[in-house]
Write a protein that holds these residues in place. Sequence first.
Motif, PDB file in Angstrom:
ATOM      1  N   PHE A 517     -26.350  -6.293 -14.852  1.00  0.00           N
ATOM      2  CA  PHE A 517     -26.465  -7.431 -15.773  1.00  0.00           C
ATOM      3  C   PHE A 517     -26.355  -8.768 -15.044  1.00  0.00           C
ATOM      4  O   PHE A 517     -26.143  -9.808 -15.656  1.00  0.00           O
ATOM      5  N   GLY A 518     -26.484  -8.708 -13.719  1.00  0.00           N
ATOM      6  CA  GLY A 518     -26.510  -9.935 -12.935  1.00  0.00           C
ATOM      7  C   GLY A 518     -25.159 -10.579 -12.726  1.00  0.00           C
ATOM      8  O   GLY A 518     -25.073 -11.785 -12.470  1.00  0.00           O
ATOM      9  N   CYS A 519     -24.099  -9.805 -12.815  1.00  0.00           N
ATOM     10  CA  CYS A 519     -22.743 -10.333 -12.680  1.00  0.00           C
ATOM     11  C   CYS A 519     -22.005  -9.576 -11.579  1.00  0.00           C
ATOM     12  O   CYS A 519     -22.347  -8.441 -11.249  1.00  0.00           O
ATOM     13  N   PRO A 520     -20.957 -10.179 -11.014  1.00  0.00           N
ATOM     14  CA  PRO A 520     -20.264  -9.541  -9.890  1.00  0.00           C
ATOM     15  C   PRO A 520     -19.420  -8.351 -10.313  1.00  0.00           C
ATOM     16  O   PRO A 520     -18.779  -8.356 -11.368  1.00  0.00           O
ATOM     17  N   GLY A 521     -19.421  -7.342  -9.470  1.00  0.00           N
ATOM     18  CA  GLY A 521     -18.560  -6.178  -9.648  1.00  0.00           C
ATOM     19  C   GLY A 521     -17.971  -5.778  -8.317  1.00  0.00           C
ATOM     20  O   GLY A 521     -18.617  -5.916  -7.263  1.00  0.00           O
ATOM     21  N   TYR A 522     -16.729  -5.299  -8.343  1.00  0.00           N
ATOM     22  CA  TYR A 522     -16.011  -4.996  -7.103  1.00  0.00           C
ATOM     23  C   TYR A 522     -15.408  -3.603  -7.190  1.00  0.00           C
ATOM     24  O   TYR A 522     -14.908  -3.186  -8.236  1.00  0.00           O
ATOM     25  N   SER A 523     -15.441  -2.899  -6.084  1.00  0.00           N
ATOM     26  CA  SER A 523     -14.801  -1.591  -5.968  1.00  0.00           C
ATOM     27  C   SER A 523     -13.523  -1.748  -5.148  1.00  0.00           C
ATOM     28  O   SER A 523     -13.539  -2.335  -4.063  1.00  0.00           O
ATOM     29  N   VAL A 524     -12.413  -1.244  -5.683  1.00  0.00           N
ATOM     30  CA  VAL A 524     -11.088  -1.480  -5.086  1.00  0.00           C
ATOM     31  C   VAL A 524     -10.369  -0.159  -4.863  1.00  0.00           C
ATOM     32  O   VAL A 524     -10.280   0.672  -5.772  1.00  0.00           O
ATOM     33  N   THR A 525      -9.869   0.018  -3.670  1.00  0.00           N
ATOM     34  CA  THR A 525      -9.035   1.182  -3.364  1.00  0.00           C
ATOM     35  C   THR A 525      -7.665   0.775  -2.857  1.00  0.00           C
ATOM     36  O   THR A 525      -6.660   1.420  -3.160  1.00  0.00           O
ATOM     37  N   THR A 526      -7.588  -0.315  -2.098  1.00  0.00           N
ATOM     38  CA  THR A 526      -6.323  -0.740  -1.496  1.00  0.00           C
ATOM     39  C   THR A 526      -5.765  -1.977  -2.198  1.00  0.00           C
ATOM     40  O   THR A 526      -6.473  -2.680  -2.933  1.00  0.00           O
ATOM     41  N   VAL A 527      -4.506  -2.277  -1.926  1.00  0.00           N
ATOM     42  CA  VAL A 527      -3.852  -3.460  -2.491  1.00  0.00           C
ATOM     43  C   VAL A 527      -4.553  -4.724  -2.018  1.00  0.00           C
ATOM     44  O   VAL A 527      -4.765  -5.671  -2.787  1.00  0.00           O
ATOM     45  N   GLU A 528      -4.935  -4.747  -0.748  1.00  0.00           N
ATOM     46  CA  GLU A 528      -5.599  -5.930  -0.198  1.00  0.00           C
ATOM     47  C   GLU A 528      -6.926  -6.185  -0.906  1.00  0.00           C
ATOM     48  O   GLU A 528      -7.261  -7.330  -1.236  1.00  0.00           O
ATOM     49  N   GLU A 529      -7.685  -5.128  -1.179  1.00  0.00           N
ATOM     50  CA  GLU A 529      -8.956  -5.271  -1.893  1.00  0.00           C
ATOM     51  C   GLU A 529      -8.724  -5.741  -3.330  1.00  0.00           C
ATOM     52  O   GLU A 529      -9.514  -6.523  -3.874  1.00  0.00           O
ATOM     53  N   LEU A 530      -7.636  -5.280  -3.948  1.00  0.00           N
ATOM     54  CA  LEU A 530      -7.313  -5.713  -5.310  1.00  0.00           C
ATOM     55  C   LEU A 530      -7.076  -7.217  -5.346  1.00  0.00           C
ATOM     56  O   LEU A 530      -7.637  -7.929  -6.191  1.00  0.00           O
ATOM     57  N   HIS A 531      -6.251  -7.711  -4.436  1.00  0.00           N
ATOM     58  CA  HIS A 531      -5.950  -9.143  -4.407  1.00  0.00           C
ATOM     59  C   HIS A 531      -7.211  -9.963  -4.122  1.00  0.00           C
ATOM     60  O   HIS A 531      -7.450 -11.002  -4.761  1.00  0.00           O
TER      61      HIS A 531
END
Length: 570
Positions: A517-531
């Motif tokens: 839909f043309g919007c950002p999405g993020y895949s997170v596994t670690t705490v650092e990636e979450l932040h």
Amino acid sequence: MDGASILARSLVDQGVEYMFGIVGIPVIEVAIAAQQVGIKYIGMRNEQAASYAASAIGYLTNRPAVCLVVSGPGLIHALAGMANAKENCWPLLVVGGSADTSQEEMGAFQELPQVEAARPYCKFSARPSLIEDLPFYVEKAMRYSIQGRPGVSYIDLPGEMIRSTVKDDTKIKWVCATPDPVRMCVPKQNIHEALNLLRAAKRPLIIVGKGAAHANAEHVLTRFVEQTGIPFLPTPMGKGVISDYHPQCVSAARSRALLRADVILLVSARLNWMLHFGLPPRFNRNVLIIQIDICPEELGNNVPTSVSLCGGVCAVSEQLLQEYSALYPSCDVESLYQKWWQELRVKIDENKHKTEMMVESSSIPMNFYKMYRELNKKLPDDCIIVNEGANTMDIGRTMLLNKFPRHRLDAGTFGTMGVGAGFAIAAALVNGKSGKRVVCIQGDSAFGFGGMELETAARYKLPIIFVIANNNGIYNGLDINAWEEMLKNAEPTQLPILIPPVSLNPINDYEKVMHAFGCPGYSVTTVEELHDSFTKAFQETVGPSLIHIHVESTSQRKSQEFDWLTKSKL
């Protein structure tokens, strides 16, 4: 004027600001007419989500929104949100198109007895007979929805009523707006009985329900709690009426507080399954109940009340505060319940220690407790939290803190999964001008109920941060290794593959749905990636984003001191 225009003007006259729905025959003209008179129309992707969104508007603003549906299946889909609003006591107006009356009993397109179908979920369900009477029916629907205990109203409109016109405008019976509800006080004698009972208690407790949030009772209840020194316990959507950070909040000792309290002031909450019906073994067998409720039929339900205070929560709480201040002007609340507070604080510390043990886990993917601790670091105090799922919501109820009222929306009294996207869209619309962010945290299963509403959020450029806590299933699932082993051992000709009923596919890339839909999405596994992903998401001020957090597949609640369901572990 045609029927659609008369309806739209009538809705505006009654203070309706939002309409959610999916257009089709015969209600397209209704949506267009609504926009022409200034009603904000939001086109959803499913009538269930539309009805959830409209009901959340009612809870957040005290004036219902409209859910507009087509005939037959459209209304059937919306019944989910109507039932949810009924059980949560939220105001909601539903307008449904229906088959032409001239074709009744002939097998008309999507013919259904809609007034009767809606009635079990409504306070008011009716079909006008003349378009000149539409304003009368709209006012009555609004009045039933907001007066007394809030609820649902349904208006059924046959296709020819929407299309037909009135040549003489003087025949239209325009009606003034329904006034805001009058919340009655109670006799002073009842107030004194309640205060005497509280003062005589050794272990008093105040339970704050979401009815107090809906009634905007936060200021008076905060003052009353502080004046009396009594510990308080919020229900899940009662969180924030008095801040979760308040030193008198005993959510971390919930079971101990319920079990040991000898007098409970029940404020706009019901003794239903969420409070274990007020019965042993969760409650003291001899507990005395003081109950504030707008609905007389609710008083004494499941457990007899010692003092019934039937009235508006703000008005009655103000009475309690004023009389308490007059009777006990210089009360030493520090020593009044000293032993009771000592007992509760021991349990609070014990439970916090158990939670910290879960939080300190170094597993990758992280467990729910670790995820929520890190989320708490990133979420602003004034963000609106929408939270649903099984473990995702249950753990979120204890780990996510609310500082302000009406800043938490979850599955509520009816335990409805799939409300998240609709609730989030409603919250973003209501809070759009304030700059508050909406964060919708869902389990992967709960997300599946309304995932296409991401397109709705993207189309209207709503700044919602969607979070999927993915443990690969309902309650828990299989990790990738166990999943691949299961597939490898499956019979080649077996359809369907024998998959555990709670398991979902662990390789889903949910963030890519947002990309579509043309919007950002993020895949997170670690705490650092979450932040990092949250920092980026909060920088997005136009449109939604999605953060897909991989959670340990076996991650569940800790062995807590309570279940939300009623079976005892004692």
